[in-house]
Enzyme design. Structure first.
Site, PDB file in Angstrom:
ATOM      1  N   LYS A   2       0.735  -1.132   0.016  1.00  0.00           N
ATOM      2  CA  LYS A   2       0.040  -0.158  -0.032  1.00  0.00           C
ATOM      3  C   LYS A   2       0.877   1.045  -0.018  1.00  0.00           C
ATOM      4  CE  LYS A   2      -0.624   0.318   5.006  1.00  0.00           C
ATOM      5  NZ  LYS A   2      -0.217   1.568   5.281  1.00  0.00           N
ATOM      6  N   ASN A   3       1.978   1.159   0.604  1.00  0.00           N
ATOM      7  CA  ASN A   3       2.824   2.383   0.622  1.00  0.00           C
ATOM      8  C   ASN A   3       3.341   2.555  -0.636  1.00  0.00           C
ATOM      9  OD1 ASN A   3       2.180   2.818   3.451  1.00  0.00           O
ATOM     10  ND2 ASN A   3       3.948   1.434   4.134  1.00  0.00           N
ATOM     11  N   ARG A  14      -1.541  12.871   4.164  1.00  0.00           N
ATOM     12  CA  ARG A  14      -0.432  13.184   4.274  1.00  0.00           C
ATOM     13  C   ARG A  14       0.588  13.042   3.198  1.00  0.00           C
ATOM     14  NH1 ARG A  14       1.028   9.603   9.433  1.00  0.00           N
ATOM     15  NH2 ARG A  14      -0.318   8.348   8.348  1.00  0.00           N
ATOM     16  N   CYS A  32      -2.979  14.439  10.408  1.00  0.00           N
ATOM     17  CA  CYS A  32      -2.598  15.021  11.837  1.00  0.00           C
ATOM     18  C   CYS A  32      -1.992  16.114  12.009  1.00  0.00           C
ATOM     19  CB  CYS A  32      -1.886  13.916  12.415  1.00  0.00           C
ATOM     20  SG  CYS A  32      -0.045  13.362  11.697  1.00  0.00           S
ATOM     21  N   ARG A  57       7.700  20.998   9.940  1.00  0.00           N
ATOM     22  CA  ARG A  57       8.874  20.255   9.877  1.00  0.00           C
ATOM     23  C   ARG A  57       8.726  19.080   9.173  1.00  0.00           C
ATOM     24  NH1 ARG A  57      10.411  18.879  16.025  1.00  0.00           N
ATOM     25  NH2 ARG A  57      11.817  17.386  15.065  1.00  0.00           N
ATOM     26  N   ILE A  82       7.758  18.555   6.001  1.00  0.00           N
ATOM     27  CA  ILE A  82       8.459  18.307   4.817  1.00  0.00           C
ATOM     28  C   ILE A  82       9.870  18.656   4.790  1.00  0.00           C
ATOM     29  CG2 ILE A  82       6.395  19.502   3.817  1.00  0.00           C
ATOM     30  CD1 ILE A  82       7.840  22.123   3.587  1.00  0.00           C
TER      31      ILE A  82
END
Length: 233
Positions: free
Chosen positions: A93-94, A166, A190, A195, A197
Site C-alpha cells: 500500500k505504501n 499526508r 494529523c 517540520r 516536509i
C-alpha cells in the site's frame, strides 16, 4: 573433488580478469608473478592459497570467493551483462501511494498493476482527478490506468481531499519537474507542522525547490539555475 574446485575458482578469476579488461600478463604484473602461472591458475592446474585468492581479488577489485561468517550478508552486483525477466512481488500500500504521486512524472499513460484499494489511494485519486488527471480501473478492477493532461490544472485542486492525506507532500518532486511554481494545501491526517516536509526538502533543495508555508498552503518555487547535474540525479 579438489581439482574441480580449482577449475571453478580458476574460471571465476578468468571472468573477473576479462571483466576488468586485463590480459593474463597485466594480472601477473600486478601479482608479481608470471603469465604462465596465471594461465595455470585460470585452467585449474595449480594449487592456490586463500592469500593468493585475496591478492587476486584485490588486484581485480572483485571478490573471488566469499567466506561465510556470523554477521550480516551483503550482495555485490557487478555490471556488464544485460538482465531481463520478471518476478512476482506482493502488493504494497505504501509503494502504491508513492507510485500514484510519481505517475505525474510521466507525460504519457501509466498503468499500475494490482493496486491496493485503500482509503489513501482513493483520496489521491480525488486529488489527481481535480487537476485534470484521468484515472480508471482496468482489468476487472485490478489495475489502475493514469493519463495526465498536457497541462495540470493546479488552480482547480481539490483542497479538501488534499488536506485529508499526508501523502500530498509527495507531489512536490513530480510537480517541480513540470512547473516553475505551484501551490499545495497543507498535508493533513494529523497536526504535522512545518517540520514535516523537511526530509523531502533536504533532497529537493538540490533541484532548486523553495517553499514558503503560509495561509494553509505550501507556496513552491523552483530555481532553474540550480546545477543541471543535481536536477538529473
Amino acid at each position: 573433488m579438489a581439482d574441480d574446485y580449482l577449475v571453478r575458482i580458476g574460471k571465476l578469476i578468468r571472468d573477473a580478469r576479462q571483466h576488468r579488461g586485463w590480459t593474463q600478463t597485466q594480472l601477473a604484473e600486478a601479482l608479481g608473478t608470471s603469465q604462465s602461472a596465471v594461465n595455470r591458475i585460470e585452467r585449474g592446474n595449480q594449487n592456490i592459497s586463500l592469500e593468493m585468492i585475496a591478492r587476486i581479488g584485490e588486484a581485480l577489485d572483485s571478490e573471488i570467493v566469499s567466506l561465510g561468517y556470523a554477521g550480516p550478508m551483503h550482495l555485490r552486483v557487478v555490471g556488464g551483462r544485460r538482465l531481463s525477466g520478471a518476478i512476482d512481488v506482493k502488493t504494497s500500500k505504501n509503494a502504491c501511494v508513492a507510485l500514484l504521486c510519481a505517475s505525474l512524472l510521466n507525460k504519457g499513460r501509466t498503468v499500475l498493476r494490482r493496486v491496493a484499494r485503500i482509503e489513501e489511494v482513493y483520496r489521491l485519486l480525488e486529488v489527481l482527478g481535480s487537476i485534470g488527471v484521468r484515472t480508471r480501473w482496468i482489468n476487472d478492477g485490478v489495475d489502475l490506468e493514469i493519463v495526465p493532461p498536457a497541462e495540470l490544472e493546479m488552480e482547480s485542486i481539490d483542497a479538501e481531499a488534499a488536506r485529508r492525506t499526508r501523502s500530498i507532500i509527495m507531489f512536490l518532486g513530480p510537480l517541480l519537474h513540470r512547473m516553475d511554481s505551484f501551490k499545495l494545501p497543507y498535508a493533513g491526517g494529523c497536526d504535522l507542522g512545518t517540520r514535516t516536509i523537511e526530509p523531502h526538502m533536504i533532497a529537493l533543495r538540490r533541484f532548486g525547490l523553495d517553499i514558503a508555508a503560509t495561509e494553509g498552503l505550501y507556496h513552491a518555487r523552483i530555481d532553474r539555475s540550480v546545477s543541471p547535474t543535481a536536477r538529473s540525479c
